[in-house]
Design an enzyme around this catalytic site. Sequence first.
Site, PDB file in Angstrom:
ATOM      1  N   HIS A  17     -20.336  -8.489 -26.917  1.00 57.99           N
ATOM      2  CA  HIS A  17     -20.328  -8.516 -25.457  1.00 57.99           C
ATOM      3  C   HIS A  17     -19.982  -7.133 -24.938  1.00 57.99           C
ATOM      4  CE1 HIS A  17     -19.547 -13.112 -24.785  1.00 57.99           C
ATOM      5  NE2 HIS A  17     -20.815 -12.817 -24.616  1.00 57.99           N
ATOM      6  N   CYS A  43     -11.520 -11.191 -21.765  1.00 59.87           N
ATOM      7  CA  CYS A  43     -12.270 -12.424 -21.976  1.00 59.87           C
ATOM      8  C   CYS A  43     -11.619 -13.613 -21.274  1.00 59.87           C
ATOM      9  CB  CYS A  43     -12.400 -12.715 -23.473  1.00 59.87           C
ATOM     10  SG  CYS A  43     -13.658 -11.738 -24.313  1.00 59.87           S
TER      11      CYS A  43
END
Length: 270
Positions: A169, A263
């Site tokens: 990511h 996150c």
Amino acid sequence: MPVTRDARPRRYLMCPPTYFTVAYEINPWMHQDVPTDTELAVRQWEELKKTYDELGHEVELIEPIPGLPDMVYAANGAVMGDGVVYSAKFTYPQRQPEGPAYEKWFADAGFPTVTATEINEGEGDILTVGELVFAGTGFRTSLASHLELQEAIGKPVISMHLVDPRFYHLDTAMMVLSDDDIAYYPEAFSDGSRRVLERLFPDALIATEADAEVLGLNGVSDGKNVIHNPRATALAAALAERGYNPIGIDTSELLKGGGGAKCCTLEIRA
């Protein structure tokens, strides 16, 4: 002399890790044969939330859903631009129910939402730096979603090609420090994407591989205070030299699922 930094109060959405475990393997950090401690994950998450509270940020909570152990990684649930929510549409079936759950939370809270038709994983791959939006691709988020995102929020979207599976990511390879400052790990990006970052941010903080490997870049900044993995020691020192206030928060148990402070934190940009 270090630059004087100013913190700006933020509004975050978080999800308690009530059901956190590693029940499957969908990124290089996840290993089902490594035991997880849900109670420890909860304590670490609570310390992260407490830190936001003490810094004066507003934290909203979404109710965790049984059977969705990765729902704690709230950043993946959506992305907001100027009050408009672009929903997530996850790559792997194990996480796909999270997208509608987060979209419903935003809709119930009164925010206009755009339901994604293209694969994207929210702020995990979409980072806002001032008036620019950087969108990762290569592992989880499709290139087609970048155009859909731009149409949804009306802000320039710059595609970033990720090439190292450890940094699957964008928020594992790049951290937004302020509206005009970032930190990133160059080797996580394609040559062209590196050159874009060098052109736009010639004075960016360059992270070491050691700090990137512990997801040190998966941090959260309010413009002054930077929440990060305490194991990212070189990064912390570099941040302090630039006038930031690095705050190490241990999220090692949540790291077993492939995520850190960022996150776990979705910014509500109303």
